[in-house]
Design an enzyme around this catalytic site. Sequence first.
Site, PDB file in Angstrom:
ATOM      1  N   LYS A  54       0.916  -1.239  -0.023  1.00  0.00           N
ATOM      2  CA  LYS A  54      -0.005   0.000   0.025  1.00  0.00           C
ATOM      3  C   LYS A  54       0.878   1.361  -0.087  1.00  0.00           C
ATOM      4  CE  LYS A  54      -3.728  -2.390   2.256  1.00  0.00           C
ATOM      5  NZ  LYS A  54      -4.466  -2.921   3.258  1.00  0.00           N
ATOM      6  N   GLN A  98      -4.328  -1.238   9.793  1.00  0.00           N
ATOM      7  CA  GLN A  98      -4.353  -2.837   9.056  1.00  0.00           C
ATOM      8  C   GLN A  98      -4.883  -3.747  10.157  1.00  0.00           C
ATOM      9  OE1 GLN A  98      -3.535  -3.551   5.869  1.00  0.00           O
ATOM     10  NE2 GLN A  98      -4.258  -5.294   6.210  1.00  0.00           N
ATOM     11  N   ASP A 121     -10.939   3.344   4.114  1.00  0.00           N
ATOM     12  CA  ASP A 121     -11.240   1.848   3.941  1.00  0.00           C
ATOM     13  C   ASP A 121     -12.589   1.589   3.919  1.00  0.00           C
ATOM     14  OD1 ASP A 121      -9.482  -0.151   3.758  1.00  0.00           O
ATOM     15  OD2 ASP A 121      -8.971  -0.044   5.930  1.00  0.00           O
TER      16      ASP A 121
END
Length: 284
Positions: A54, A98, A121
């Site tokens: 990422k 994460q 997200d």
Amino acid sequence: MTAQLIDGLALAQKTRAQVAQRAAAFEQKAGRKAGLTVILVGENPASQVYVRNKVKACEAAGLKSELIVLPAETSQAALLTKIDQLNADTSVDGILVQLPLPPQIDSHRVIEAIAADKDVDGFHVANAGALMTGAPQFRPCTPYGVMKMLESIETPIRGAHAVIVGASNIVGKPMAMLLLAAGATITLCNSKTRDLPAMTRQADILVAAVGRPKLITASMVKPGAVVIDVGINRLDDGKLAGDVDFESVKPVAGAITPVPGGVGPMTIAMLLVNTMESAERRLV
Ligand code: NAP
């Protein structure tokens, strides 16, 4: 007949090139780069690979990307304090924590602590609710990427029957909402579904997001269906496999995504898109 291959790598590359153009235009206007901060708690090897990919993708597209690595024993309070700081930092457009988090930390609490307008997200309840009520702010990256893949091959969605296998908050449920919003009729299956093959055989669009290698076999697929494989499973021999038995399904399906090289690269590309959307919104 053999299925058309939906090349996630190529589409992701194209998407990332478009983000790079937007990132350059943003930087010129704003006098700063669009910025994503990724927080990793602990040393889960798969998570380490994901966050590295990422961060690298951000930098390659001309975004600023900060990786904060915290020890596995980090307390929930310390993590929440860090998130508060990032919420207040005007140079941060997107915050991603994460998952999974270590057991002493409640991931629900953590996701809710992220400012909804930086939740790239799309997991915050405000964003899940916005998606459900038809005014999405951030679409979760994996299903958002799947929609772009369907668009790329001009899949007719309006009026189609879409069957989604797997009903998680991060993939299955938002996938159902996005397909519903695009006019599909939805069947959302889970582990309690009584006759899964009877469901999947009705699908014009079949999305597998379960986490069971090769669960979807040829006899479960309607000839000509578009089959999207979200699953990423590590086999005993170290190879990656999806939730779809690719070799047997390919001759039956109309189009299919491979694993690897399918949905995975698009997930990262859509994270960049969400970060850009956030930065651009902040500018006006
Ligand atoms: P998850 O949270 O474990 O959810 C799995 C879902 O599948 C649950 O709804 C579960 O049902 C359902 N399920 C389990 N066994 C089933 C069965 N035999 N038949 C029908 N449904 C069944 O998983 P997730 O986070 O959504 O991830 C799913 C897969 O996608 C994993 O392989 C993951 O690695 C992969 N993934 C890939 C990407 C990407 O970028 N490509 C992104 C995210 C996830 P219940 O609700 O009844 O438990």
